[in-house]
Write a protein that holds these residues in place. Structure first.
Motif: not given
Length: 104
Positions: A38, A71-72, A76-77, A79
């Motif tokens: 992201e 990892r979503s 990747w984001r 959190d």
């Protein structure tokens, strides 16, 4: 490349790398992680690392190990709150110790 003694008796070759562009940071991070990342995470990595490839690596590694870069499905984001990894802090301390008081 330049030669330097780097605290050793035998000269070593020193390779100076240019600052990575934001696009190069993106390419490096996404290649290492294997999926897109992201924008907020990429912006943070590029800003904090200032394009230094070693810092990029340590920032990503530390964020993944801390569970802050996750990892979503398909990307990747971030959190959570980002902090510097112990290995990055050690690296910076080592570099600072090698500087004269004037350059710190």
């Amino acid at each position: 490349m330049r030669s330097c003694r780097c605290g050793r008796t035998t000269p070593r070759r020193r390779l100076e790398l240019r600052e990575l562009s934001s696009d190069n940071v993106r390419a490096l991070v996404e290649t290492v992680l294997g999926d897109p990342v992201e924008e907020a995470a990429l912006d943070w990595i590029a800003e904090v690392s200032r394009g230094n490839a070693l810092y990029v690596r340590e920032l990503v590694r530390g964020a993944v190990e801390a569970g802050v870069l996750v990892r979503s499905p398909g990307f990747w984001r971030l959190d959570g709150r980002i902090t510097a990894s112990p290995s990055l802090v050690d690296l910076i301390v080592q570099r600072m110790e090698g500087l004269t008081a004037e350059h710190r």
